[in-house]
Scaffold this motif. Structure first.
Motif, PDB file in Angstrom:
ATOM      1  N   VAL A 244      43.567  13.458  17.655  1.00 39.47           N
ATOM      2  CA  VAL A 244      44.324  12.829  18.738  1.00 39.47           C
ATOM      3  C   VAL A 244      45.796  13.240  18.675  1.00 39.47           C
ATOM      4  CG1 VAL A 244      45.118  10.638  19.704  1.00 39.47           C
ATOM      5  CG2 VAL A 244      42.751  10.876  18.918  1.00 39.47           C
ATOM      6  N   ILE A 245      46.392  13.231  17.491  1.00 43.07           N
ATOM      7  CA  ILE A 245      47.799  13.631  17.335  1.00 43.07           C
ATOM      8  C   ILE A 245      47.991  15.082  17.760  1.00 43.07           C
ATOM      9  CG2 ILE A 245      49.627  14.056  15.647  1.00 43.07           C
ATOM     10  CD1 ILE A 245      48.610  11.633  14.093  1.00 43.07           C
ATOM     11  N   TYR A 246      47.077  15.941  17.348  1.00 42.58           N
ATOM     12  CA  TYR A 246      47.172  17.355  17.711  1.00 42.58           C
ATOM     13  C   TYR A 246      47.125  17.537  19.229  1.00 42.58           C
ATOM     14  CZ  TYR A 246      45.746  22.184  18.499  1.00 42.58           C
ATOM     15  OH  TYR A 246      45.663  23.467  18.969  1.00 42.58           O
ATOM     16  N   LEU A 247      46.202  16.832  19.888  1.00 48.55           N
ATOM     17  CA  LEU A 247      46.066  16.954  21.333  1.00 48.55           C
ATOM     18  C   LEU A 247      47.312  16.432  22.057  1.00 48.55           C
ATOM     19  CD1 LEU A 247      42.343  15.880  21.845  1.00 48.55           C
ATOM     20  CD2 LEU A 247      43.286  18.193  21.843  1.00 48.55           C
ATOM     21  N   VAL A 248      47.845  15.328  21.569  1.00 50.04           N
ATOM     22  CA  VAL A 248      49.055  14.759  22.173  1.00 50.04           C
ATOM     23  C   VAL A 248      50.231  15.730  22.048  1.00 50.04           C
ATOM     24  CG1 VAL A 248      50.788  12.932  21.953  1.00 50.04           C
ATOM     25  CG2 VAL A 248      48.353  12.349  21.897  1.00 50.04           C
ATOM     26  N   LEU A 249      50.343  16.384  20.896  1.00 45.65           N
ATOM     27  CA  LEU A 249      51.442  17.327  20.673  1.00 45.65           C
ATOM     28  C   LEU A 249      51.249  18.640  21.436  1.00 45.65           C
ATOM     29  CD1 LEU A 249      52.015  16.869  16.823  1.00 45.65           C
ATOM     30  CD2 LEU A 249      53.382  15.939  18.710  1.00 45.65           C
ATOM     31  N   THR A 250      49.991  18.929  21.811  1.00 50.73           N
ATOM     32  CA  THR A 250      49.686  20.190  22.493  1.00 50.73           C
ATOM     33  C   THR A 250      50.057  20.158  23.974  1.00 50.73           C
ATOM     34  OG1 THR A 250      47.877  20.652  20.960  1.00 50.73           O
ATOM     35  CG2 THR A 250      47.837  21.831  23.051  1.00 50.73           C
ATOM     36  N   VAL A 251      49.827  19.015  24.627  1.00 50.52           N
ATOM     37  CA  VAL A 251      50.011  18.943  26.083  1.00 50.52           C
ATOM     38  C   VAL A 251      51.484  18.764  26.447  1.00 50.52           C
ATOM     39  CG1 VAL A 251      47.711  17.982  26.416  1.00 50.52           C
ATOM     40  CG2 VAL A 251      49.638  16.443  26.086  1.00 50.52           C
ATOM     41  N   ASP A 252      51.759  18.907  27.746  1.00 48.75           N
ATOM     42  CA  ASP A 252      53.113  18.726  28.263  1.00 48.75           C
ATOM     43  C   ASP A 252      53.494  17.246  28.206  1.00 48.75           C
ATOM     44  OD1 ASP A 252      55.435  19.931  29.948  1.00 48.75           O
ATOM     45  OD2 ASP A 252      54.797  18.157  31.073  1.00 48.75           O
ATOM     46  N   ARG A 253      54.626  16.951  27.586  1.00 48.58           N
ATOM     47  CA  ARG A 253      55.013  15.563  27.359  1.00 48.58           C
ATOM     48  C   ARG A 253      55.295  14.825  28.665  1.00 48.58           C
ATOM     49  NH1 ARG A 253      59.334  14.434  22.733  1.00 48.58           N
ATOM     50  NH2 ARG A 253      57.626  15.509  21.664  1.00 48.58           N
TER      51      ARG A 253
END
Length: 339
Positions: free
Chosen positions: A24-33
């Motif tokens: 989940v952390i990886y996916l959150v950091l991957t997408v446009d904030r």
């Protein structure tokens, strides 16, 4: 010592939890904030309430009807008691290893009068039924989606083959009665040798043989339901799955606005199949990765798909909290009075 640590179920459970959170952390950091925050802003209380009601109706009430109808007529658990068991299991699934949640359900069935071996077979039977329903619905959704010019059949080719293979296998097992035949033959073969070659086995092996016999008897009961009752059980399982799909459609519609119902049906069904594999805690991480990877194939932004999956996890937490309250009340009532 390290080998013993890796065999410890709690260590494995913590490893799954760590993996779930890391995904989940990886996916959150991957997408446009900014896009992620915009998707968060689209979520509202009314949509969450509707999604929660749909999940509650499907996973708690309809599942209770489904299980009730597939139990032995002389030892059925009441629908209300089954609702309470389903609700409290939602609570335990959030933090207990899969094996322990299985034992919790087993013990709760036993306490209200349904035999332990029969209850174990009942749990396995309904997991297989849920898997078969999810496979059938996913294939139906794919059939509709692949006629849409906006969907590339090449993108879905590997997923189609996997879902098809899994669905065919499970359906074949359910309708052929192979599990019953295998258990019966294996039980007969082992019991036939028990007086000679297996005479040296300890009490634990004897107990295992007893489980084998009882499991075979329990599975055979499902073949005695009759056509009418079998169709009713299948109908309840299908309605349960439809309500699960509807909850996902409500959440995606709330966040995205215009989303294909068949796309949600397909992705939600695939997620149900994936969650059968116990590689995460409460489905966290697996659901998010599936939403993140599959919904963009149907024009849904990755950020919106990710937030939708987290909203559905929030819905799961809400229902689990209700289950925790019910379990706490039962615990307080069961404590002996000091007076």
């Amino acid at each position: 010592m390290i080998h013993a640590l890796f065999k410890n179920p709690w260590f494995k459970h913590l490893a799954k939890l760590s993996l779930s959170i890391a995904i989940v952390i990886y996916l959150v950091l991957t997408v446009d904030r900014e896009a992620l925050l915009s998707a968060v802003g689209q979520a509202d209380i009314s949509g969450i309430v509707v999604a929660t009601a749909l999940i509650f109706m499907g996973v708690v009430y309809i599942q209770a009807l489904e299980i009730h109808e597939s139990m032995k007529s002389g030892a059925r658990i009441g629908v209300l008691n089954l609702c309470k068991i389903n609700l409290t299991l939602m609570f335990y699934v959030l933090f207990l290893p899969a094996g322990l949640t299985f034992l919790v359900r087993w013990e709760k069935y036993r306490r209200v009068g349904y035999g332990g071996y029969d209850s174990a077979a009942l749990v396995v039977f309904h997991k297989l039924l849920q898997l078969a329903i999810a496979g059938i619905v996913a294939l139906a959704a794919l059939f509709v989606l692949q006629k849409s010019p906006s969907v590339s059949s090449v993108d879905l080719e590997s997923v189609v083959s996997s879902v098809l293979a899994g669905a065919v296998l499970v359906i074949a097992l359910l309708v052929s009665g192979v599990p019953v035949k295998v258990l019966s033959r294996l039980s007969s073969a082992v019991s036939g040798e028990s007086g000679r070659a297996l005479a040296w086995l300890n009490r634990a092996a004897s107990f295992g043989l007893k489980i084998l016999h009882k499991a075979g008897d329990a599975f055979s009961e499902f073949g005695k339901l009759g056509l009418k009752k079998s169709l009713l059980v299948f109908f309840y399982a299908l309605i349960q799955h439809v309500l699960i799909v509807m909850s996902g459609w409500v959440v995606l519609s709330m966040i995205v606005g215009d989303v294909s119902f068949w796309a949600v049906t397909f992705v939600r069904s695939v997620v149900v199949i994936l969650l059968m594999v116990p590689v995460s805690v409460g489905g966290l991480g697996v659901r998010e990765l599936a939403f993140f990877s599959l919904f963009p194939l149907f024009g849904v932004p990755s950020e919106s798909a990710l937030i939708a999956s987290l909203v559905l996890f929030l819905v799961q937490i809400i229902i689990s909290a209700i289950g925790g309250v019910v379990e706490l009340q039962d615990f307080i009532k069961s404590r002996p009075s000091l007076g």
